[in-house]
Design a protein around this motif. Sequence first.
Motif, PDB file in Angstrom:
ATOM      1  N   UNK A   1     117.860  56.194  30.157  1.00 13.99           N
ATOM      2  CA  UNK A   1     118.988  55.577  28.833  1.00 13.99           C
ATOM      3  C   UNK A   1     119.602  54.570  29.446  1.00 13.99           C
ATOM      4  N   UNK A   2     120.268  54.790  30.604  1.00 10.54           N
ATOM      5  CA  UNK A   2     121.316  53.747  31.262  1.00 10.54           C
ATOM      6  C   UNK A   2     120.367  52.422  31.764  1.00 10.54           C
ATOM      7  N   UNK A   3     119.248  52.492  32.142  1.00 10.73           N
ATOM      8  CA  UNK A   3     118.435  51.508  32.735  1.00 10.73           C
ATOM      9  C   UNK A   3     117.809  50.579  31.431  1.00 10.73           C
TER      10      UNK A   3
ATOM     11  N   UNK B   1     106.122  65.708  30.975  1.00  6.25           N
ATOM     12  CA  UNK B   1     105.228  66.490  31.383  1.00  6.25           C
ATOM     13  C   UNK B   1     104.775  65.872  32.877  1.00  6.25           C
ATOM     14  N   UNK B   2     104.454  64.729  32.824  1.00  9.42           N
ATOM     15  CA  UNK B   2     104.005  63.761  33.697  1.00  9.42           C
ATOM     16  C   UNK B   2     104.894  64.185  34.945  1.00  9.42           C
ATOM     17  N   UNK B   3     106.075  63.894  34.832  1.00 10.16           N
ATOM     18  CA  UNK B   3     107.199  64.003  35.849  1.00 10.16           C
ATOM     19  C   UNK B   3     107.393  65.358  36.386  1.00 10.16           C
ATOM     20  N   UNK B   4     106.590  66.570  35.821  1.00 16.37           N
ATOM     21  CA  UNK B   4     106.522  67.665  36.420  1.00 16.37           C
ATOM     22  C   UNK B   4     105.723  67.463  37.936  1.00 16.37           C
ATOM     23  N   UNK B   5     104.504  66.701  37.822  1.00 14.04           N
ATOM     24  CA  UNK B   5     103.531  66.775  38.905  1.00 14.04           C
ATOM     25  C   UNK B   5     103.751  65.463  39.736  1.00 14.04           C
ATOM     26  N   UNK B   6     104.339  64.271  39.174  1.00 13.30           N
ATOM     27  CA  UNK B   6     104.899  62.971  39.837  1.00 13.30           C
ATOM     28  C   UNK B   6     105.954  62.764  39.557  1.00 13.30           C
ATOM     29  N   UNK B   7     106.804  62.345  40.878  1.00 10.10           N
ATOM     30  CA  UNK B   7     108.024  61.729  40.585  1.00 10.10           C
ATOM     31  C   UNK B   7     107.742  60.131  40.454  1.00 10.10           C
ATOM     32  N   UNK B   8     108.764  59.752  39.691  1.00 12.75           N
ATOM     33  CA  UNK B   8     108.724  58.221  39.355  1.00 12.75           C
ATOM     34  C   UNK B   8     110.036  57.511  39.714  1.00 12.75           C
ATOM     35  N   UNK B   9     109.755  56.262  39.992  1.00 14.27           N
ATOM     36  CA  UNK B   9     110.864  55.187  40.297  1.00 14.27           C
ATOM     37  C   UNK B   9     111.072  54.642  38.895  1.00 14.27           C
ATOM     38  N   UNK B  10     112.297  54.615  38.458  1.00 15.71           N
ATOM     39  CA  UNK B  10     112.409  53.605  37.424  1.00 15.71           C
ATOM     40  C   UNK B  10     113.199  52.221  37.970  1.00 15.71           C
ATOM     41  N   UNK B  11     112.493  50.949  37.469  1.00 10.94           N
ATOM     42  CA  UNK B  11     112.578  49.862  37.836  1.00 10.94           C
ATOM     43  C   UNK B  11     112.967  48.692  36.976  1.00 10.94           C
ATOM     44  N   UNK B  12     113.771  48.026  37.241  1.00  9.85           N
ATOM     45  CA  UNK B  12     114.249  46.705  36.261  1.00  9.85           C
ATOM     46  C   UNK B  12     113.102  46.050  35.754  1.00  9.85           C
ATOM     47  N   UNK B  13     112.690  45.729  34.637  1.00  8.76           N
ATOM     48  CA  UNK B  13     111.769  44.862  34.348  1.00  8.76           C
ATOM     49  C   UNK B  13     112.031  43.451  34.436  1.00  8.76           C
TER      50      UNK B  13
ATOM     51  N   UNK C   1     108.183  52.500  34.686  1.00  7.50           N
ATOM     52  CA  UNK C   1     108.091  53.364  35.533  1.00  7.50           C
ATOM     53  C   UNK C   1     106.948  53.472  36.587  1.00  7.50           C
ATOM     54  N   UNK C   2     107.266  53.864  37.935  1.00 10.68           N
ATOM     55  CA  UNK C   2     106.148  53.846  38.420  1.00 10.68           C
ATOM     56  C   UNK C   2     105.943  54.944  39.397  1.00 10.68           C
ATOM     57  N   UNK C   3     104.937  55.774  39.593  1.00  5.31           N
ATOM     58  CA  UNK C   3     104.652  56.895  40.602  1.00  5.31           C
ATOM     59  C   UNK C   3     105.203  56.498  41.902  1.00  5.31           C
ATOM     60  N   UNK C   4     106.008  57.424  42.651  1.00  3.60           N
ATOM     61  CA  UNK C   4     106.574  57.012  43.680  1.00  3.60           C
ATOM     62  C   UNK C   4     105.538  56.930  44.784  1.00  3.60           C
ATOM     63  N   UNK C   5     104.514  57.641  44.753  1.00  2.00           N
ATOM     64  CA  UNK C   5     103.430  57.719  45.634  1.00  2.00           C
ATOM     65  C   UNK C   5     102.035  57.075  45.077  1.00  2.00           C
ATOM     66  N   UNK C   6     102.250  56.340  44.055  1.00  2.00           N
ATOM     67  CA  UNK C   6     101.185  55.821  43.402  1.00  2.00           C
ATOM     68  C   UNK C   6     100.438  54.469  44.146  1.00  2.00           C
ATOM     69  N   UNK C   7      99.260  54.028  43.813  1.00  2.00           N
ATOM     70  CA  UNK C   7      98.780  52.776  44.406  1.00  2.00           C
ATOM     71  C   UNK C   7      97.644  52.223  43.319  1.00  2.00           C
TER      72      UNK C   7
ATOM     73  N   UNK D   1     115.069  56.513  41.871  1.00  2.00           N
ATOM     74  CA  UNK D   1     114.413  57.796  41.594  1.00  2.00           C
ATOM     75  C   UNK D   1     114.785  58.286  39.978  1.00  2.00           C
ATOM     76  N   UNK D   2     113.914  58.369  39.144  1.00  2.00           N
ATOM     77  CA  UNK D   2     114.121  58.532  37.826  1.00  2.00           C
ATOM     78  C   UNK D   2     114.448  60.360  37.935  1.00  2.00           C
ATOM     79  N   UNK D   3     115.672  60.617  37.584  1.00  2.00           N
ATOM     80  CA  UNK D   3     115.919  61.941  37.771  1.00  2.00           C
ATOM     81  C   UNK D   3     116.107  63.010  36.606  1.00  2.00           C
ATOM     82  N   UNK D   4     116.550  61.838  35.260  1.00  2.00           N
ATOM     83  CA  UNK D   4     116.916  62.694  34.027  1.00  2.00           C
ATOM     84  C   UNK D   4     116.886  61.699  32.835  1.00  2.00           C
TER      85      UNK D   4
END
Length: 456
Positions: free
Chosen positions: A236-238, A296-308, A247-253, A228-231
């Motif tokens: 930067x680490x990923x 700004x997107x992260x304020x309304x959507x939680x994102x998952x950061x995933x290895x490419x 970056x994928x919206x946690x609740x996207x489809x 879960x992308x928190x900060x």
Amino acid sequence: MPKTKIAVQVISSGMLPEDTLMLGESFVKQWKIPQGQPLTLKFGGFRQHVKAIAASRFDGLRISQSLARKMGIGSNATLRMQYKADTATLSLGPLIGVLISRDYPQLADRPFGSITMFCKELVEACESQGAYVYFFTPNLIGNNTSSVEGWIYADGWKRTTLPVPDVVNNRLTSRKLENKPNVQNFLKEVKQKYRTSVFNEKFLDKTEVFDALKHDNSLLRYLPESHLLRNYTMLKAMCSRYSNVFLKPVRGSLGKGIIRISRADSDHYQALFTTAAGTQKQTYSSLLKLFSSISTKMKSNRYQVQQGLNLIEIQKRPVDFRALVQKNAAGSWTITSIVARTAGNHHFVSNLARGGTLSTVSEAVLKSNLAPGVSRTDTSARLKSAALAIAKGVEEHIPAHFGEFGIDLALDTSGRIWLLEVNSKPSKNDNTPLNDNKIRPSVKLMLQYSRFLAGL
């Protein structure tokens, strides 16, 4: 415990009292049904005390119009019937309720919009199997949970009042609808009061799935690193570990809102955004500036950061695979279909809603840039094995009842299989097998599993 299909005839209430069933003599003898003695008739959540009388030279079931009206069934139904002597209960059904997002009563031929054909297909499958199905929406759920207003098909679509079903297939397509208090209260009450089975009972969040499966050592090989992308520190680490990340919206489809981030050169980062028109590209002078622009997107959507991943491609268009995994007549997970999806031009996601195209697994692998020396012949079997293992893992580690999953898998150029996403509400368009059978295997299996749950 004997059970069989039986034709139900509805006759005038003046010819047959509501509390009396006329049953073919052979059934009465075969099942040792006591004549003239109190029985319980069960149809979904409906119960009524009745008595049976045998009819010679007749091999069906006759009920009165008033009883049929209470049960919500049409004039000529074929239903499975089961008699349990220990409880003196005659069960008809199974009665299946499909919870869908919306209806359009003004459209007589297409009351459910784009899924009307799926609904009609399910009606036809139920008729052949001796089940009865109706369709209802959150707006049709009232305060009285002993009955439901729903749509049936009887020489055309019509709305009527029906009992609570034996089985509910939750096909709601939005979390907002699923989380409505009347929907949650209804599902909770029918499970407790009527022992109704509800499957596909919740949406899955991307982080929920990956966090759950991390605890299963047998599945770790399929999991790209995912958080879960928190900060900014996490991003930067990923980005320092991988040449590109998603970056994928946690609740996207349907591929909506996905962002691909990669280093353009030593000083710049590039972000690719999915849009309806194609891919939008933006370059930033630093990762921090990129993060600031998407915060700004992260304020309304939680994102998952995933290895490419270095996915296989066909003419520089990424390929992934959608496996439809369903429970069967024995309640076990089985592969219904698996197809390859190739991204459309100017897109980096493969969803059909984004212009992707379908092909068989073997066709896609044959045309792809899979590395020389990597076996192409066992890919389909390995993908199926992975999909089944993942379905079992989700069921084991996430406390909810599921009957089907759309599992998105990827193959990298070295031949390794990766999990991209698990969808608990797979689209009826995105997983269609590549054939034109009238009743699709996916529909047959949904019905078989419903029968298994109802015990009919």
